[in-house]
Scaffold this motif. Structure first.
Motif, PDB file in Angstrom:
ATOM      1  N   GLN A 160      56.105  10.792  68.399  1.00 23.90           N
ATOM      2  CA  GLN A 160      57.308   9.968  68.348  1.00 23.90           C
ATOM      3  C   GLN A 160      58.453  10.729  67.686  1.00 23.90           C
ATOM      4  O   GLN A 160      59.591  10.728  68.188  1.00 23.90           O
ATOM      5  CB  GLN A 160      57.021   8.686  67.573  1.00 23.90           C
ATOM      6  CG  GLN A 160      58.205   7.733  67.507  1.00 23.90           C
ATOM      7  CD  GLN A 160      57.855   6.449  66.762  1.00 23.90           C
ATOM      8  OE1 GLN A 160      56.811   6.336  66.131  1.00 23.90           O
ATOM      9  NE2 GLN A 160      58.739   5.473  66.843  1.00 23.90           N
ATOM     10  N   SER A 161      58.173  11.397  66.564  1.00 26.75           N
ATOM     11  CA  SER A 161      59.210  12.148  65.867  1.00 26.75           C
ATOM     12  C   SER A 161      59.706  13.320  66.699  1.00 26.75           C
ATOM     13  O   SER A 161      60.913  13.602  66.741  1.00 26.75           O
ATOM     14  CB  SER A 161      58.676  12.653  64.520  1.00 26.75           C
ATOM     15  OG  SER A 161      59.670  13.350  63.818  1.00 26.75           O
ATOM     16  N   SER A 163      59.798  13.508  69.977  1.00 30.32           N
ATOM     17  CA  SER A 163      60.662  12.980  71.041  1.00 30.32           C
ATOM     18  C   SER A 163      62.052  12.664  70.502  1.00 30.32           C
ATOM     19  O   SER A 163      63.061  12.915  71.165  1.00 30.32           O
ATOM     20  CB  SER A 163      60.028  11.727  71.662  1.00 30.32           C
ATOM     21  OG  SER A 163      60.051  10.624  70.773  1.00 30.32           O
ATOM     22  N   GLU A 164      62.113  12.135  69.281  1.00 29.75           N
ATOM     23  CA  GLU A 164      63.403  11.804  68.681  1.00 29.75           C
ATOM     24  C   GLU A 164      64.204  13.073  68.365  1.00 29.75           C
ATOM     25  O   GLU A 164      65.420  13.123  68.571  1.00 29.75           O
ATOM     26  CB  GLU A 164      63.179  10.982  67.404  1.00 29.75           C
ATOM     27  CG  GLU A 164      62.609   9.586  67.679  1.00 29.75           C
ATOM     28  CD  GLU A 164      62.133   8.889  66.418  1.00 29.75           C
ATOM     29  OE1 GLU A 164      62.126   9.543  65.347  1.00 29.75           O
ATOM     30  OE2 GLU A 164      61.757   7.707  66.489  1.00 29.75           O
ATOM     31  N   GLU A 168      67.714  14.004  70.069  1.00 29.60           N
ATOM     32  CA  GLU A 168      68.904  14.226  69.241  1.00 29.60           C
ATOM     33  C   GLU A 168      69.546  15.563  69.580  1.00 29.60           C
ATOM     34  O   GLU A 168      70.772  15.670  69.693  1.00 29.60           O
ATOM     35  CB  GLU A 168      68.519  14.179  67.766  1.00 29.60           C
ATOM     36  CG  GLU A 168      69.706  14.358  66.827  1.00 29.60           C
ATOM     37  CD  GLU A 168      69.318  14.282  65.372  1.00 29.60           C
ATOM     38  OE1 GLU A 168      70.211  14.432  64.520  1.00 29.60           O
ATOM     39  OE2 GLU A 168      68.120  14.086  65.071  1.00 29.60           O
ATOM     40  N   TYR A 211      56.766   7.729  74.484  1.00 30.81           N
ATOM     41  CA  TYR A 211      57.751   8.160  73.502  1.00 30.81           C
ATOM     42  C   TYR A 211      58.861   8.997  74.137  1.00 30.81           C
ATOM     43  O   TYR A 211      59.990   9.027  73.638  1.00 30.81           O
ATOM     44  CB  TYR A 211      57.079   8.968  72.389  1.00 30.81           C
ATOM     45  CG  TYR A 211      56.115   8.173  71.543  1.00 30.81           C
ATOM     46  CD1 TYR A 211      56.518   7.003  70.905  1.00 30.81           C
ATOM     47  CD2 TYR A 211      54.797   8.584  71.379  1.00 30.81           C
ATOM     48  CE1 TYR A 211      55.639   6.269  70.136  1.00 30.81           C
ATOM     49  CE2 TYR A 211      53.905   7.863  70.594  1.00 30.81           C
ATOM     50  CZ  TYR A 211      54.334   6.703  69.975  1.00 30.81           C
ATOM     51  OH  TYR A 211      53.450   5.977  69.211  1.00 30.81           O
TER      52      TYR A 211
END
Length: 427
Positions: A160-161, A163-164, A168, A211
């Motif tokens: 998840q992190s 993908s973020e 970004e 994600y």
């Protein structure tokens, strides 16, 4: 680092003696600068507190809510703005002490140790995602990049992190309408474990594509390569006889025989008594639901095998699991001895062999962070010791509490532990 030393490294405006920095602007609203001042002052005044404890203190004393990650962000902002210059010495020293205990010099990059000052799992997962992000960037000239996940709550948070972070980075780059049709370069995310039927898709790497789906196009444009998601099409839990049959199925066999040379593999460990470890995932996978008589009989057999497995764990002295393989103080329990096992593309023995292959491009990242349940205090230091003694990971990410426990363990005199009796394998 003493409180005095911390104060000497702080820069920027300070409040008059005996007063606190104001929390609000003229309209009574909190301002980021004032919140930063309060957090920095709390950090300077409480040298032995974790970020989570500072968050609780600041929230209690100042009448507004702030969490651990916000404390971390405010301190990060203070460093960027040159208002605070520091190296978190307790954590940095722990990293040095662990390297010294392993006989590693500063220049030796055989094994990277990352200690995080946190009591929650998210910062550990975020730091691992940052390393994967950098690894992907370093391999920008490679045609194909392969990342493997073993699953579980930590792996889910890492995915998840990541993908973020990719989304970004992509948002800051001009976008094309779509990636070139002829683009053959790829970033492949692989599930290294069968389907974990525990009712929590966020722990199952076969479900991690969720994600990346929202920002898939922009990420592909940013990387200049397509995203691919490779499942491991097997039930997650099986008896020895079922596992043998499963491994003969064409699609499953093909995934094992033609697995790529991975660039990154992420695994984690768990204490045997933790609610989010091997035994709990297996129990969730075989838990009876609304089933008809024939299926109920099968579930009953699995339940019996599960109880046998628990007894075996007790007899062998299992302390936890790593990459879904039960571990004792002496090492892994042979998978052939287990009445139930998790179906994985790579066994722990194969990971060790991969690590010993000097020309392998694979980087193995191991997470040994806090449990995702705040009240769980189950230690992981013995699992960490086994993994480090075997030089399993290239990178270890560990929370401060577990690092301290590990160092206390390695400083103890060796104990003459009884050798557990051999338990016959269950066919």
């Amino acid at each position: 680092m003493s409180t005095k030393n911390r104060r000497s490294k702080a820069k920027g405006p300070s409040s008059p003696q005996g007063t606190k920095p104001k929390m609000h602007d003229d309209r009574g609203e909190s301002t980021p600068a004032d919140v930063m001042s309060i957090v920095v002052q709390a950090w300077l005044d409480n040298t032995r507190m974790t970020y989570g404890e500072i968050a609780e203190l600041v929230s209690t004393e100042n009448g507004f809510s702030i969490d651990e990650e916000q404390v971390r962000q405010r301190l990060r902002d203070a460093r960027i703005k040159k208002r605070l210059h520091y190296t978190p010495e307790p954590v940095a020293q722990l990293e040095k002490d662990i390297r010294a205990a392993l006989g590693l010099t500063i220049a030796d990059r055989e094994l990277d140790i990352h200690v995080l000052d946190t009591a929650t799992l998210q910062p550990v997962a975020r730091a691992i995602a940052e390393e994967i992000f950098r690894r992907i960037a370093d391999l920008k000239n490679e045609d194909q990049i392969h990342v493997g996940f073993y699953g579980g709550r930590t792996n889910g948070l890492v995915a998840q992190s990541l993908s973020e972070q990719l989304a970004e980075a992509a948002s800051a780059k001009p976008q094309r309408s779509e990636i070139e049709k002829q683009q053959t370069r790829g970033l492949h995310f692989h599930s290294l474990v069968g389907m974990l039927d525990g009712g929590e898709p966020e722990t199952d790497p076969n479900a991690f594509p969720i994600y990346f789906q929202k920002d898939k196009l922009s990420i592909e444009n940013y990387l200049g390569r397509r995203l691919y998601f490779r499942s491991f099409p097997s039930p997650g839990v099986a008896t020895p006889a079922e596992y043998k049959e499963l491994m003969s199925f064409g699609m499953i066999r093909d995934r094992i025989d033609h697995r790529p040379e991975f660039d990154v593999i992420v695994c984690s460990c768990g204490h045997i008594k933790c609610q989010h470890t091997l035994t709990q995932f297996i129990e969730d996978s075989i838990r009876p639901r609304t089933v008809k008589p024939p299926e109920a009989a099968a579930v009953s057999r699995l339940r019996e095998a599960y109880e046998t497995m628990l007894n075996l764990f007790e007899t062998r002295g299992v302390i936890g699991d790593l990459a879904w393989n039960p571990i004792t103080i002496a090492g892994p329990v042979p998978l052939a001895d287990l009445p139930l096992r998790v179906a994985t593309m790579l066994t722990l023995d194969e990971l060790l062999e991969l690590r010993r292959t000097s020309n392998s491009r694979t980087r193995l990242i191991m997470a040994a962070g806090p449990c995702s349940q705040p009240n769980c205090q189950k230690p992981k230091h013995e699992l960490i010791k086994w993994a480090l003694d075997k030089r399993l990971p290239h990178s270890l990410y560990v929370d401060r509490r577990s690092a301290v426990q590990y160092l206390a363990l390695v400083k103890q005199k060796p104990m003459n532990r009884p050798v557990p009796p051999t338990v016959p394998a269950t066919e």
